[in-house]
Design a protein around this motif. Structure first.
Motif, PDB file in Angstrom:
ATOM      1  N   PRO A  46      16.489  59.760  20.199  1.00  0.00           N
ATOM      2  CA  PRO A  46      16.963  60.406  21.437  1.00  0.00           C
ATOM      3  C   PRO A  46      18.488  60.393  21.561  1.00  0.00           C
ATOM      4  O   PRO A  46      19.082  61.371  22.050  1.00  0.00           O
ATOM      5  CB  PRO A  46      16.312  59.565  22.548  1.00  0.00           C
ATOM      6  CG  PRO A  46      15.095  58.974  21.913  1.00  0.00           C
ATOM      7  CD  PRO A  46      15.477  58.720  20.492  1.00  0.00           C
ATOM      8  N   ASP A  47      19.122  59.326  21.096  1.00  0.00           N
ATOM      9  CA  ASP A  47      20.587  59.269  21.128  1.00  0.00           C
ATOM     10  C   ASP A  47      21.198  60.258  20.136  1.00  0.00           C
ATOM     11  O   ASP A  47      22.253  60.841  20.406  1.00  0.00           O
ATOM     12  CB  ASP A  47      21.059  57.843  20.814  1.00  0.00           C
ATOM     13  CG  ASP A  47      20.734  56.866  21.931  1.00  0.00           C
ATOM     14  OD1 ASP A  47      21.539  56.754  22.869  1.00  0.00           O
ATOM     15  OD2 ASP A  47      19.668  56.243  21.860  1.00  0.00           O
ATOM     16  N   LEU A  49      19.873  63.189  19.264  1.00  0.00           N
ATOM     17  CA  LEU A  49      19.761  64.508  19.887  1.00  0.00           C
ATOM     18  C   LEU A  49      20.757  64.658  21.031  1.00  0.00           C
ATOM     19  O   LEU A  49      21.331  65.740  21.232  1.00  0.00           O
ATOM     20  CB  LEU A  49      18.328  64.721  20.392  1.00  0.00           C
ATOM     21  CG  LEU A  49      17.232  64.720  19.307  1.00  0.00           C
ATOM     22  CD1 LEU A  49      15.848  64.777  19.949  1.00  0.00           C
ATOM     23  CD2 LEU A  49      17.432  65.896  18.362  1.00  0.00           C
ATOM     24  N   HIS A  50      20.980  63.576  21.773  1.00  0.00           N
ATOM     25  CA  HIS A  50      21.936  63.604  22.882  1.00  0.00           C
ATOM     26  C   HIS A  50      23.352  63.850  22.376  1.00  0.00           C
ATOM     27  O   HIS A  50      24.096  64.672  22.929  1.00  0.00           O
ATOM     28  CB  HIS A  50      21.859  62.278  23.656  1.00  0.00           C
ATOM     29  CG  HIS A  50      22.797  62.209  24.824  1.00  0.00           C
ATOM     30  ND1 HIS A  50      22.651  62.994  25.950  1.00  0.00           N
ATOM     31  CD2 HIS A  50      23.906  61.440  25.041  1.00  0.00           C
ATOM     32  CE1 HIS A  50      23.621  62.723  26.807  1.00  0.00           C
ATOM     33  NE2 HIS A  50      24.395  61.779  26.277  1.00  0.00           N
ATOM     34  N   MET A  51      23.744  63.183  21.282  1.00  0.00           N
ATOM     35  CA  MET A  51      25.087  63.364  20.724  1.00  0.00           C
ATOM     36  C   MET A  51      25.246  64.746  20.085  1.00  0.00           C
ATOM     37  O   MET A  51      26.297  65.374  20.195  1.00  0.00           O
ATOM     38  CB  MET A  51      25.375  62.258  19.703  1.00  0.00           C
ATOM     39  CG  MET A  51      25.672  60.902  20.322  1.00  0.00           C
ATOM     40  SD  MET A  51      26.176  59.656  19.091  1.00  0.00           S
ATOM     41  CE  MET A  51      24.581  59.235  18.379  1.00  0.00           C
ATOM     42  N   SER A  53      23.878  67.422  21.042  1.00  0.00           N
ATOM     43  CA  SER A  53      24.001  68.415  22.123  1.00  0.00           C
ATOM     44  C   SER A  53      25.310  68.286  22.890  1.00  0.00           C
ATOM     45  O   SER A  53      25.519  68.985  23.879  1.00  0.00           O
ATOM     46  CB  SER A  53      22.819  68.283  23.092  1.00  0.00           C
ATOM     47  OG  SER A  53      22.803  66.991  23.694  1.00  0.00           O
ATOM     48  N   GLY A  55      26.604  65.282  24.192  1.00  0.00           N
ATOM     49  CA  GLY A  55      26.643  64.186  25.136  1.00  0.00           C
ATOM     50  C   GLY A  55      27.439  62.996  24.625  1.00  0.00           C
ATOM     51  O   GLY A  55      27.740  62.890  23.432  1.00  0.00           O
ATOM     52  N   GLU A  56      27.786  62.108  25.518  1.00  0.00           N
ATOM     53  CA  GLU A  56      28.528  60.898  25.175  1.00  0.00           C
ATOM     54  C   GLU A  56      27.581  59.838  24.609  1.00  0.00           C
ATOM     55  O   GLU A  56      26.486  59.627  25.142  1.00  0.00           O
ATOM     56  CB  GLU A  56      29.241  60.334  26.411  1.00  0.00           C
ATOM     57  CG  GLU A  56      30.396  61.190  26.916  1.00  0.00           C
ATOM     58  CD  GLU A  56      31.542  61.245  25.923  1.00  0.00           C
ATOM     59  OE1 GLU A  56      31.796  60.218  25.248  1.00  0.00           O
ATOM     60  OE2 GLU A  56      32.159  62.307  25.787  1.00  0.00           O
ATOM     61  N   PRO A  57      27.972  59.170  23.529  1.00  0.00           N
ATOM     62  CA  PRO A  57      27.101  58.147  22.933  1.00  0.00           C
ATOM     63  C   PRO A  57      27.098  56.863  23.749  1.00  0.00           C
ATOM     64  O   PRO A  57      28.073  56.533  24.431  1.00  0.00           O
ATOM     65  CB  PRO A  57      27.737  57.920  21.563  1.00  0.00           C
ATOM     66  CG  PRO A  57      29.185  58.220  21.772  1.00  0.00           C
ATOM     67  CD  PRO A  57      29.233  59.330  22.794  1.00  0.00           C
ATOM     68  N   ARG A  58      25.996  56.119  23.647  1.00  0.00           N
ATOM     69  CA  ARG A  58      25.938  54.810  24.309  1.00  0.00           C
ATOM     70  C   ARG A  58      26.840  53.819  23.603  1.00  0.00           C
ATOM     71  O   ARG A  58      27.428  52.947  24.234  1.00  0.00           O
ATOM     72  CB  ARG A  58      24.501  54.287  24.293  1.00  0.00           C
ATOM     73  CG  ARG A  58      23.596  54.904  25.354  1.00  0.00           C
ATOM     74  CD  ARG A  58      22.316  54.132  25.488  1.00  0.00           C
ATOM     75  NE  ARG A  58      21.509  54.177  24.261  1.00  0.00           N
ATOM     76  CZ  ARG A  58      20.619  53.253  23.934  1.00  0.00           C
ATOM     77  NH1 ARG A  58      20.481  52.168  24.684  1.00  0.00           N
ATOM     78  NH2 ARG A  58      19.901  53.383  22.829  1.00  0.00           N
ATOM     79  N   GLN A  63      28.889  57.565  17.216  1.00  0.00           N
ATOM     80  CA  GLN A  63      29.407  58.925  17.035  1.00  0.00           C
ATOM     81  C   GLN A  63      30.240  59.036  15.757  1.00  0.00           C
ATOM     82  O   GLN A  63      30.164  60.034  15.037  1.00  0.00           O
ATOM     83  CB  GLN A  63      30.239  59.341  18.245  1.00  0.00           C
ATOM     84  CG  GLN A  63      30.604  60.817  18.257  1.00  0.00           C
ATOM     85  CD  GLN A  63      31.108  61.266  19.609  1.00  0.00           C
ATOM     86  OE1 GLN A  63      31.638  60.478  20.386  1.00  0.00           O
ATOM     87  NE2 GLN A  63      30.943  62.543  19.910  1.00  0.00           N
TER      88      GLN A  63
END
Length: 358
Positions: A46-47, A49-51, A53, A55-58, A63
């Motif tokens: 999920p992280d 796919l988030h990056m 798209s 998004g900011e990484p946890r 990254q």
């Protein structure tokens, strides 16, 4: 009555080919994401796919790992697997030989000779310093040397192909040229220092992790050019598979088709060897796996199928080579042979008469 089962089976095979292509594309995408997620540091999907798209990484380090290491490596695996597989398909069709691969014309050996000239030449301080500063696997110096070596062998083979009309003779000459270049490298190694030999041996293991983003575009251009040329040659390849006399009766210029096939193979195999080092097995095995899966010798179907199958195989092997959870990375060429050989043996046993495809 003898033709009835064959005619009955053909529509079924034709009908399920789109499903096979869908499964191949799905496999490539799935293994690509798996490549991004697994490694010495596991990143949750999920992280990922988030990056991807935007998004900011946890974790800030995730990254950097993703952009600088894993995306270039995964894209390189796709390009290398596709290029080597199509190069193998071209060679098997040209020579009508199930054992032919991208290296049969000596193109890979020529690239190795070019790299040996740089890495083993004289042992001067300047040469060693340049290689270490630019990175042995990914430097433009190594890429240029490999490209010049493969281009020199390509030019020699093209000149010979103008004089030699028989494909079997050309195949033997290509193998002999490859053997001569390997012999030259062996002699060079004999008179070289141990540390120089070690650097060269590391290069010969092959690697998908030595192509940074700044060089990836050139590898992509070479793969697209060679793959596009292979697609345009589909009609010629179909004709050659039925024999040179039949191809000529169709109005095909066999000598011209042979030259373009050699050029396409050289772009694909020479480019991958220059950027990634020698990677074995893929070019010989994947065309057989694709023929078995798709059940056809039609190259308009085989070329895109081989592209996808090669990308999927090398992505899968790269996941294994990275040994998720470990900092060690296995040589990719060893993994492709170790993992894929049992699969190919099984396919050959199932098909019983492999020569019938040629």
């Amino acid at each position: 009555m003898t033709d009835q089962p064959r005619d009955h089976k053909r529509p079924y095979r034709m009908g399920i080919r789109p499903l096979y292509f869908f499964l191949l594309v799905t496999g490539v995408v799935g293994l690509f994401l798996l490549n991004l997620a697994l490694g010495s540091v596991n990143i949750p999907l999920p992280d990922i796919l988030h990056m991807l798209s935007g998004g900011e990484p946890r974790e800030p380090a995730w990254q950097k790992i993703l952009i600088n290491i894993r995306i270039p490596r995964a894209v390189t695996a796709i390009l290398a697997g596709s290029a080597l597989s199509v190069a193998g398909l071209l060679m098997q069709t040209l020579f009508r030989n199930p054992l032919a691969g991208p290296s049969v014309l000596g193109i890979t050996a020529g690239a190795s000779l070019g790299v040996a000239v740089v890495m083993l030449a004289g042992g001067t301080i300047t040469t060693i310093f340049a290689i270490r500063q630019l990175s042995a696997m990914g430097s433009w110096l190594i890429i240029l040397a490999a490209s010049i070596g493969s281009a020199a062998v390509l030019l020699l083979i093209l000149l010979i192909s103008v004089k030699v009309r028989d494909n079997v003779t050309l195949l033997i000459i290509g193998l002999m040229v490859g053997n001569m270049t390997i012999a030259l490298v062996s002699i060079w190694q004999y008179f070289s220092r141990p540390e120089q030999i070690q650097d060269y041996l590391i290069w010969t293991f092959g690697s998908l992790g030595g192509v940074p983003l700044s060089q990836l575009w050139m590898l992509g251009v070479l793969t697209l050019a060679g793959g596009g040329m292979a697609m345009l040659l589909s009609k010629s390849l179909n004709g050659l598979l039925l024999g040179e006399n039949y191809a000529r009766s169709m109005g095909l210029s066999v000598s011209r088709a042979r030259i373009w096939i050699i050029v396409s193979t050289s772009l694909l195999a020479g480019g991958i060897t220059a950027f990634c080092g020698p990677i074995g097995f893929v070019g010989i095995a994947v065309p057989h796996l694709t023929r078995s899966l798709l059940g056809t010798n039609e190259h308009r179907v085989l070329v895109p199928g081989t592209l996808l199958m090669g990308a999927m195989l090398l992505l899968g092997c790269d996941v294994i080579a990275q040994m998720p959870g470990s900092t060690a990375t296995l040589p990719i060429s060893a993994v492709t042979s170790m993992v894929g050989s049992p699969v190919v043996i099984w396919v050959i046993i199932q098909r019983k008469n492999l020569q019938a495809s040629f």
